[in-house]
Write an enzyme that holds these catalytic residues in place. Structure first.
Site, PDB file in Angstrom:
ATOM      1  NE  ARG A 140      30.866   5.754 -27.367  1.00  0.00           N
ATOM      2  CZ  ARG A 140      32.062   5.327 -27.721  1.00  0.00           C
ATOM      3  NH1 ARG A 140      32.353   5.108 -28.970  1.00  0.00           N
ATOM      4  NH2 ARG A 140      32.996   5.128 -26.807  1.00  0.00           N
ATOM      5  CB  CYS A 154      34.189   8.437 -19.989  1.00  0.00           C
ATOM      6  SG  CYS A 154      33.551   6.807 -19.786  1.00  0.00           S
TER       7      CYS A 154
HETATM    8  P1  IMP Z   1      39.419  11.731 -24.168  1.00  0.00           P
HETATM    9  O1  IMP Z   1      40.448  11.937 -25.212  1.00  0.00           O
HETATM   10  O2  IMP Z   1      39.987  11.389 -22.832  1.00  0.00           O
HETATM   11  O3  IMP Z   1      38.463  12.861 -24.067  1.00  0.00           O
HETATM   12  O4  IMP Z   1      38.584  10.419 -24.609  1.00  0.00           O
HETATM   13  C1  IMP Z   1      37.926  10.321 -25.838  1.00  0.00           C
HETATM   14  C2  IMP Z   1      37.297   8.950 -25.976  1.00  0.00           C
HETATM   15  O5  IMP Z   1      36.230   8.774 -25.028  1.00  0.00           O
HETATM   16  C3  IMP Z   1      36.610   8.692 -27.299  1.00  0.00           C
HETATM   17  O6  IMP Z   1      37.501   8.360 -28.338  1.00  0.00           O
HETATM   18  C4  IMP Z   1      35.654   7.552 -26.978  1.00  0.00           C
HETATM   19  O7  IMP Z   1      36.269   6.307 -26.996  1.00  0.00           O
HETATM   20  C5  IMP Z   1      35.268   7.838 -25.547  1.00  0.00           C
HETATM   21  N1  IMP Z   1      33.949   8.475 -25.426  1.00  0.00           N
HETATM   22  C6  IMP Z   1      33.350   9.357 -26.243  1.00  0.00           C
HETATM   23  N2  IMP Z   1      32.163   9.759 -25.753  1.00  0.00           N
HETATM   24  C7  IMP Z   1      31.988   9.089 -24.599  1.00  0.00           C
HETATM   25  C8  IMP Z   1      30.943   9.067 -23.626  1.00  0.00           C
HETATM   26  O8  IMP Z   1      29.944   9.778 -23.685  1.00  0.00           O
HETATM   27  N3  IMP Z   1      31.133   8.221 -22.576  1.00  0.00           N
HETATM   28  C9  IMP Z   1      32.228   7.434 -22.475  1.00  0.00           C
HETATM   29  N4  IMP Z   1      33.245   7.455 -23.332  1.00  0.00           N
HETATM   30  C10 IMP Z   1      33.123   8.262 -24.396  1.00  0.00           C
END
Ligand code: IMP
Length: 485
Positions: A407, A308
């Site tokens: 989104r 993100c």
């Molecule tokens: P991670 O497990 O830390 O990789 O976070 C995953 C979460 O990031 C997902 O479930 C979404 O809520 C969020 N997410 C997914 N794609 C994006 C993006 O492009 N930008 C910001 N947040 C995202």
């Protein structure tokens, strides 16, 4: 009234992250192996492990959802695909296992063997009941029958006509006995008039024993969720028959138009709805009020995801741990007990334990699951090591496929809110889940908590200072692979 800009800075509250806290060990008589990790994800969806995979196009399609549900969690099918494709993914999960498959793929006796082959290949199935006039069963065609036949032959010439069948009231134990005794792998269920009502496969019968923790619905099928935009009623309507939960997939749910759209949508669909993402007490409060009893769960966290760049680009963010605690406070305030899903930034079991301790009922992970065999996308070899692709749904690559574009409220220029890259390959979901749940159990053991609800009561947070972060991980040692540093 004059605006007090200075106080806005000096009165700013901390927005805490996983790095800022530890769980202080408490008196414990809890053996990690005895910890109960089962939770309610919503009123109707009960999980045996508090793990949810993110709806992202490099994380959750049918294979991931099947693998995770078998381990006791649930996968949320992403929406960066057509409605038909998303429905097909959900159906694949529902077909993957069930005691009696109701949605049986059949073939007519007059069709060609080549048709049967194509059906078997596209639907990944090994046996087809042969059905006359759309309902009466007249035979069965297995892959063995097909492999030794001329593709131009008719199904009726090749099929097995003497079929061992079961009646609709058959139990799992009876089915197992019949199949073992008669050495068949498929047992069609028919009524007195030979009308085909369903199909039992040996794989499904044994799967209950192989996956004792699997999360299943009342027809013994695996649980699955699907992501939707609150604006996309067509998608929600198409999915509602095939999924156990619909999960809102917008970066900022606390937005008047989104709330309005979700309000309309939840009145039209029967299946439970998880709202999100939200990051604040006010956001949760307004959501609960707007949707008035139709929120089954809340996805908490804005800007913490490993892919993100929202917070970097926009400087807006409610880190997951902070978001969970804020939304949990809203639940306390309203007296509602709606489960919270901590979403984003969870790298290891310890982060998961902190999120649960702060009031979450489950954790949603993208990065961790992206590295598994069952995520979409093949292995990538770089310098002798294996990786898998992982990208944010707001990344340029994801947004080139138009379905997920809403989104993020993209300005016309289209600023990406996510990045694309690779993550280390971690092995099968079963291995990763075992490691993760082992870690959670150990954390619970230190906290002296025997279940998630017990952890909510017993957990004590310790605030780590910036200097402390360095001490609370391996230090003063050169680890293998880091010799040059
Ligand atoms: P991670 O497990 O830390 O990789 O976070 C995953 C979460 O990031 C997902 O479930 C979404 O809520 C969020 N997410 C997914 N794609 C994006 C993006 O492009 N930008 C910001 N947040 C995202």
């Amino acid at each position: 009234m004059p605006i007090d800009f200075y106080s806005k800075l000096t009165n700013a509250s901390g927005v805490y992250t996983f790095r800022d806290f530890v769980l202080v060990p408490g008196r414990s008589d809890v053996e990690p192996s005895k910890v109960d990790l089962s939770v309610n994800l919503t009123k109707n969806v009960h999980l045996n492990l508090p793990l949810v995979s993110s709806p992202m196009d490099t994380v959750t399609e049918a294979d991931m959802a099947i693998a995770l549900a078998r381990q006791g969690g649930i996968g949320i099918i992403h929406r960066n695909m057509s409605i038909e494709e998303q429905v097909e993914n959900a159906k694949r999960v529902k077909r993957a296992e069930s005691f009696i498959i109701r949605d049986v793929v059949t073939i007519a006796p007059s069709q060609k063997i080549s048709d049967a082959l194509e059906l078997m290949n596209t639907k990944s199935i090994s046996g087809l009941p042969v059905v006359q006039d759309g309902e009466r069963m007249v035979g069965i065609l297995t892959r063995r029958d097909v492999n030794f036949s001329d593709p131009k032959e008719q199904v009726s010439q090749v099929m097995t006509k003497e079929v061992i069948v079961a009646s609709p009231d058959v139990t799992i134990e009876d089915a197992k006995k019949i199949m073992n005794k008669r050495k068949v792998e498929k047992l069609p269920v028919v009524d007195q008039n030979k009308r085909l009502l369903g199909l039992i496969t040996i794989k499904d019968v044994y799967s209950r024993e192989r996956f004792p923790l699997a999360t299943r619905d009342n027809q013994e099928r695996l649980l699955v969720g699907a992501a939707i935009s609150p604006y996309d009623l067509d998608r929600a309507k198409a999915l509602e028959k095939y999924v156990d939960i619909l999960v809102s997939d917008v970066a900022h749910f606390h937005n008047t138009n989104v709330l309005e759209a979700a309000k309309k949508l939840t009145k039209e669909v029967a299946v439970e709805f998880i709202a999100g993402n939200l990051g604040t007490l006010e956001g949760a409060r307004d959501t609960l009020e707007a949707l008035d009893g139709r929120v089954a769960g809340i996805r908490a966290g804005v800007g913490s995801g490993s892919i993100c760049v929202t917070s970097e680009v926009t400087k807006a963010g409610a880190p997951t741990l902070f978001a969970v605690a804020q939304i949990a406070a809203a639940m306390q305030e309203t007296g509602l007990q709606i489960p919270i899903i901590a979403d984003g930034g969870i790298r290891a079991a310890g982060d998961g334990a902190l999120a649960l301790a702060a009031g979450a009922s489950a954790v949603m992970m993208g990065n961790v699951f992206a590295g598994c065999t069952e995520s979409p996308g093949g292995l990538i070899k770089i310098g002798g090591k294996y990786y898998k692709p992982y990208r944010g749904m707001g990344s340029l690559g994801s947004r080139q496929k138009r379905f997920a574009i809403d989104r993020y409220n993209q300005p016309a220029k289209g600023i990406a809110e996510g990045v694309e890259g690779v993550v280390p390959y971690r092995g099968d979901v079963s291995t990763v889940v075992e490691e993760f749940s082992g870690g959670l159990r150990a954390s619970f053991g230190y906290a002296g908590a025997s279940s998630v609800k017990d952890l909510w009561v017993k957990a004590r947070f310790g605030a780590v200072t910036a200097a402390g972060i360095d001490e609370m991980r391996p230090h003063s040692i050169i680890l293998p692979g880091e010799e040059k540093i």
